[in-house]
Design an enzyme around this catalytic site. Structure first.
Site, PDB file in Angstrom:
ATOM      1  N   GLY A 125       0.822  -1.207   0.000  1.00 30.03           N
ATOM      2  CA  GLY A 125       0.000   0.000   0.000  1.00 30.03           C
ATOM      3  C   GLY A 125       0.854   1.253   0.000  1.00 30.03           C
ATOM      4  CD  GLU A 127       4.863   2.633   4.928  1.00 29.44           C
ATOM      5  OE1 GLU A 127       6.098   2.768   4.841  1.00 29.44           O
ATOM      6  OE2 GLU A 127       4.097   3.529   5.345  1.00 29.44           O
ATOM      7  CB  THR A 153     -11.382  -0.135  -5.046  1.00 30.92           C
ATOM      8  OG1 THR A 153     -12.010   0.239  -3.826  1.00 30.92           O
ATOM      9  CG2 THR A 153     -11.959  -1.449  -5.543  1.00 30.92           C
ATOM     10  CG  ASP A 157      -6.475  -5.718 -10.183  1.00 30.74           C
ATOM     11  OD1 ASP A 157      -5.765  -6.698  -9.903  1.00 30.74           O
ATOM     12  OD2 ASP A 157      -7.702  -5.700  -9.999  1.00 30.74           O
TER      13      ASP A 157
END
Length: 210
Positions: A125, A127, A153, A157
């Site tokens: 995320g 980090e 969200t 991907d």
């Protein structure tokens, strides 16, 4: 989606699970001529695994994202993936190790290497990512730029798609640089609402990414 952009996702497979081995055979010519193939687990796992095997046999680079993760993942996925890319949640499901910091990500990566992976990327995320390679003894943390997340969200991907792009079109870049650039693309996607609708067009990205 929560106030800081974090999300909870419900997966409804629908038509995805109808994709079968016959469909794969019909696509074999395209798969075997590709530069990179991306597989994950939103279709039947056995079909994904066969696609990886088909690609590997033709010298196609294989990028696997074990999402949604399975605790009893077929061990062949580890050996047929040139790059194995998972997030913290997926990493915990696969290894039983909760990933709360960089050291945990290193442990998970090393465990996945022991299972046969060549290169593991654990996305973290905000980090960034941890890269653990069988060729390099020291795991590498690749940080992400700080942004204000609206909706995370589809960020994974976005990252995987960008990484596949760089593998295909900029293969001479170092893996660390590919990951850094993919982090940048994913960080743009989290600043807009929605999933596919948040993915940026090339023309809207900084040109130093290309």
């Amino acid at each position: 989606v929560f106030s800081l952009g974090q999300n909870v996702i419900v997966i409804v497979p629908g038509a995805n699970l109808l994709l079968n081995f016959e469909d794969l055979k019909r696509a074999s010519d395209v798969i075997c001529k590709a530069k990179v193939i991306v597989c994950q687990l939103e279709i039947t796992p056995a079909v994904s695994l066969e696609a990886l095997k088909m690609a590997r046999a033709s010298g196609v680079k294989t990028l696997f994202n074990p999402a949604p993760a399975l605790a009893d993942l077929d061990p062949q996925f580890y050996t047929y993936s040139d790059i194995f890319c998972c997030n913290e949640t997926e990493a915990e499901i696969l290894t039983g190790i909760p990933v709360g910091n960089l050291e945990d990500a290193e442990k998970v990566g090393c465990m996945l290497l022991e299972r046969g992976c060549k290169l593991v990327i654990v996305t973290l995320g905000a980090e960034g990512c941890m890269m653990i390679s069988g060729d390099e003894p020291i795991p590498k943390h690749v940080p992400a730029g700080k942004v204000r997340a609206v909706d995370t969200t589809g960020a994974g991907d976005s990252f995987v798609g960008a990484l596949a792009f760089y593998l295909a079109y900029y293969p001479k870049l170092s893996m660390e640089e590919m990951i850094r650039k993919s982090n940048c693309v994913a960080s743009v996607s989290v600043q807009a609402p929605g999933t596919q609708s948040s993915y940026p067009y090339r023309k809207d990205l900084p040109q130093d990414l290309f």
